[in-house]
Design a protein around this motif. Sequence first.
Motif, PDB file in Angstrom:
ATOM      1  N   MET A  69      12.067  16.129   2.731  1.00  0.00           N
ATOM      2  CA  MET A  69      12.072  17.572   2.428  1.00  0.00           C
ATOM      3  C   MET A  69      13.437  17.983   1.883  1.00  0.00           C
ATOM      4  O   MET A  69      14.461  17.368   2.228  1.00  0.00           O
TER       5      MET A  69
ATOM      6  N   CYS B 241       4.283  16.992   0.614  1.00  0.00           N
ATOM      7  CA  CYS B 241       4.311  17.586   1.941  1.00  0.00           C
ATOM      8  C   CYS B 241       4.764  19.035   1.775  1.00  0.00           C
ATOM      9  O   CYS B 241       5.768  19.291   1.107  1.00  0.00           O
TER      10      CYS B 241
ATOM     11  N   ARG C 256       1.810   4.782  -1.159  1.00  0.00           N
ATOM     12  CA  ARG C 256       1.158   5.912  -1.831  1.00  0.00           C
ATOM     13  C   ARG C 256       2.040   7.142  -1.655  1.00  0.00           C
ATOM     14  O   ARG C 256       2.598   7.375  -0.584  1.00  0.00           O
TER      15      ARG C 256
ATOM     16  N   GLY D 145       2.578  11.272  -2.036  1.00  0.00           N
ATOM     17  CA  GLY D 145       1.935  12.579  -2.111  1.00  0.00           C
ATOM     18  C   GLY D 145       2.938  13.677  -1.847  1.00  0.00           C
ATOM     19  O   GLY D 145       4.149  13.469  -1.929  1.00  0.00           O
TER      20      GLY D 145
ATOM     21  N   ARG E 228       8.236  25.418   1.749  1.00  0.00           N
ATOM     22  CA  ARG E 228       9.138  24.385   1.233  1.00  0.00           C
ATOM     23  C   ARG E 228       8.296  23.166   0.860  1.00  0.00           C
ATOM     24  O   ARG E 228       7.376  22.785   1.584  1.00  0.00           O
ATOM     25  N   ILE E 229       8.656  22.566  -0.280  1.00  0.00           N
ATOM     26  CA  ILE E 229       7.839  21.474  -0.806  1.00  0.00           C
ATOM     27  C   ILE E 229       8.642  20.192  -0.844  1.00  0.00           C
ATOM     28  O   ILE E 229       9.757  20.153  -1.360  1.00  0.00           O
ATOM     29  N   GLY E 230       8.068  19.153  -0.303  1.00  0.00           N
ATOM     30  CA  GLY E 230       8.724  17.860  -0.310  1.00  0.00           C
ATOM     31  C   GLY E 230       7.733  16.754  -0.627  1.00  0.00           C
ATOM     32  O   GLY E 230       6.639  17.018  -1.134  1.00  0.00           O
ATOM     33  N   LYS E 231       8.131  15.550  -0.304  1.00  0.00           N
ATOM     34  CA  LYS E 231       7.293  14.380  -0.593  1.00  0.00           C
ATOM     35  C   LYS E 231       6.781  13.768   0.706  1.00  0.00           C
ATOM     36  O   LYS E 231       7.437  13.845   1.738  1.00  0.00           O
ATOM     37  N   CYS E 232       5.624  13.157   0.593  1.00  0.00           N
ATOM     38  CA  CYS E 232       5.094  12.376   1.704  1.00  0.00           C
ATOM     39  C   CYS E 232       4.797  10.983   1.168  1.00  0.00           C
ATOM     40  O   CYS E 232       4.133  10.841   0.127  1.00  0.00           O
ATOM     41  N   ILE E 233       5.294   9.978   1.829  1.00  0.00           N
ATOM     42  CA  ILE E 233       5.069   8.599   1.386  1.00  0.00           C
ATOM     43  C   ILE E 233       4.371   7.843   2.506  1.00  0.00           C
ATOM     44  O   ILE E 233       4.843   7.822   3.643  1.00  0.00           O
ATOM     45  N   HIS E 234       3.230   7.273   2.182  1.00  0.00           N
ATOM     46  CA  HIS E 234       2.525   6.406   3.126  1.00  0.00           C
ATOM     47  C   HIS E 234       2.710   4.962   2.691  1.00  0.00           C
ATOM     48  O   HIS E 234       2.674   4.662   1.498  1.00  0.00           O
ATOM     49  N   MET E 235       2.903   4.088   3.653  1.00  0.00           N
ATOM     50  CA  MET E 235       2.983   2.664   3.317  1.00  0.00           C
ATOM     51  C   MET E 235       2.616   1.837   4.532  1.00  0.00           C
ATOM     52  O   MET E 235       2.534   2.348   5.653  1.00  0.00           O
TER      53      MET E 235
ATOM     54  N   GLU F 277       4.488   6.852   7.842  1.00  0.00           N
ATOM     55  CA  GLU F 277       4.447   8.113   7.089  1.00  0.00           C
ATOM     56  C   GLU F 277       5.861   8.660   7.027  1.00  0.00           C
ATOM     57  O   GLU F 277       6.467   8.942   8.064  1.00  0.00           O
TER      58      GLU F 277
ATOM     59  N   ASP G 236       0.818  -1.233   0.000  1.00  0.00           N
ATOM     60  CA  ASP G 236       0.000   0.000   0.000  1.00  0.00           C
ATOM     61  C   ASP G 236       0.847   1.277   0.000  1.00  0.00           C
ATOM     62  O   ASP G 236       0.630   2.171   0.824  1.00  0.00           O
TER      63      ASP G 236
ATOM     64  N   ILE H  65       8.339  11.626   5.560  1.00  0.00           N
ATOM     65  CA  ILE H  65       8.378  12.989   5.032  1.00  0.00           C
ATOM     66  C   ILE H  65       9.791  13.249   4.514  1.00  0.00           C
ATOM     67  O   ILE H  65      10.759  13.101   5.259  1.00  0.00           O
TER      68      ILE H  65
ATOM     69  N   LEU I  54      14.375   6.035  -1.466  1.00  0.00           N
ATOM     70  CA  LEU I  54      13.356   7.087  -1.465  1.00  0.00           C
ATOM     71  C   LEU I  54      13.928   8.505  -1.417  1.00  0.00           C
ATOM     72  O   LEU I  54      13.403   9.405  -2.064  1.00  0.00           O
TER      73      LEU I  54
ATOM     74  N   ALA J  80      14.900   1.682   3.310  1.00  0.00           N
ATOM     75  CA  ALA J  80      14.124   2.133   2.145  1.00  0.00           C
ATOM     76  C   ALA J  80      14.432   3.602   1.840  1.00  0.00           C
ATOM     77  O   ALA J  80      14.613   3.982   0.675  1.00  0.00           O
TER      78      ALA J  80
ATOM     79  N   ARG K 272       7.303   8.540  10.804  1.00  0.00           N
ATOM     80  CA  ARG K 272       6.503   8.166  11.968  1.00  0.00           C
ATOM     81  C   ARG K 272       5.974   6.764  11.727  1.00  0.00           C
ATOM     82  O   ARG K 272       5.481   6.469  10.627  1.00  0.00           O
TER      83      ARG K 272
END
Lengths: 91, 91
Positions: B10, A43, A39, A41, B39-46, B6, A37, B8, B68, B63, B79
């Motif tokens: 940045m 931040c 995903r 997005g 500031r713009i970064g990525k958020c990855i949920h898994m 989660e 899972d 983050i 990543l 990972a 987190r």
Amino acid sequence: MRFFVEIIIMPKKELLDPQGNTVKNNLHLLHIDSVSDVRIGKCIHMQLEANDRDEATHIVEKACSELLANPIIEEYTFRLRELSNSEPCSS
Amino acid sequence: MRFFVEIIIMPKKELLDPQGNTVKNNLHLLHIDSVSDVRIGKCIHMQLEANDRDEATHIVEKACSELLANPIIEEYTFRLRELSNSEPCSS
């Protein structure tokens, strides 16, 4: 009052996320097989000035709905944290 | 044990973030003037399976560092939240 804001913008749960799927497959190539899972997005961190927490929430809602997130395919959440005057920058 | 993660990612604080600067300027065009330091970064949920929290932390560190995040220009935090077996998906 000064706030630190963290906005998380993710693809809606009911939509496929091809980028997340690609990352999952690549993690498996690194023998990280226990992951599912995935995903991906955005931040966004920012600081903002507002009279109180309600006004800060209103500003962030407006920024998200009018510029930052695409409501058709994305959903957003955010966290606000009040900064003391001595804190120059925070994450 | 099953965990929701989660991550983050940045851009490092000492680097310029042209994407964040562009977003800040566009927010100002929407009359959202009280915003700074965007500031713009990525958020990855898994989700991941691990024997315990230490193993889960080790997997996420691997990972992040091997796939990543780009350690030259990015920094990451994450987190972990343990999921109960009845929770199918969470954010």
